[in-house]
Design a protein around this motif. Structure first.
Motif: not given
Lengths: 114, 114
Positions: A100, A102, B32, B34, B36, B46, B49-51, B91, B102
């Motif tokens: 959460n 970056e 989560y 992302f 990029y 980046l 992002k979805y959190t 993604c 990731l």
């Protein structure tokens, strides 16, 4: 500019040799993750260091090893290089290890094994 | 286990046209997600992002993505393509807990036609 510095930018090694790649994390960050990006592929997670301890490892053999120093910079060591180790090696720094926050990536080290 | 699938390794759009890059995810925990961007000989930057907050996420450079749980998708869009958008887009997914790696897709190369 992300503040994450990797060295060297390019490297050519012979099969069977050993290599050390370096990463200086962004100021205030205590977590460094390393990724391998083969040509035409997405990055693959190698391992993560959080406060000088390994904190998760991907599907890479033990000849891939690392260190994190008290200033949170990090090294990736690869022993007994193989041709398939040729790739772009990326490090990412973040704070706290949680996603959460970056992760900032360096520009990478291009390793060629011949 | 978590994974992402990017549909289309190459996408070409005309300058000024809509950009749509597709990503579907698989995750056993709330993810989560992302996006990029990678420019030639560069590291990863980046975009957004979805959190688990808002399902419509706005990022840099005019990009946005919508999290759709029912479709397990997180597609990236931009209303009007610019020549400077030409790059590789990745993604990525991580777990909802801290210290998660990731996991990247294989990437989509976006070409902008003048």
């Amino acid at each position: 500019e992300t503040g994450v510095t990797q060295s060297p930018t390019h490297l050519i090694k012979t099969r069977g040799q050993q290599v050390t790649l370096r990463c200086s994390s962004q100021s205030g960050h205590n977590t460094v993750s390393w990724y391998q990006q083969a040509l035409g592929q997405g990055p693959q997670f190698i391992f993560q260091y959080y406060r000088e301890e390994e904190n998760g490892r991907g599907n890479f053999p033990p000849r891939f090893s690392g260190l994190q120093f008290p200033n949170y910079s990090s090294e990736l060591n690869v022993n007994a290089l193989e041709l398939d180790d040729s790739a772009l090696y990326l490090c990412a720094s973040s704070f706290g290890g949680g996603m959460n926050t970056e992760a900032f990536f360096g520009q990478g080290t291009r390793l060629t094994v011949v | 286990a978590q994974s992402v699938t990017q549909l289309g390794s190459h996408v070409s759009v005309s300058e000024g046209a809509l950009v749509l890059l597709r990503c579907n995810y698989s995750s056993s925990v709330p993810p989560y997600l992302f996006w990029y961007v990678q420019y030639p000989n560069q590291g990863l930057q980046l975009l957004l992002k979805y959190t688990s907050a808002a399902t419509l996420v706005k990022g840099i450079n005019g990009f946005e993505a919508e999290f759709k749980k029912s479709e397990t998708s997180f597609h990236l869009t931009k209303p009007s393509a610019h020549m400077s958008d030409a790059a590789e887009y990745f993604c990525a997914v991580s777990g909802s807990f801290g210290n998660e790696k990731l996991t990247f897709g294989t990437g989509t190369r976006l070409t902008i036609i003048p």
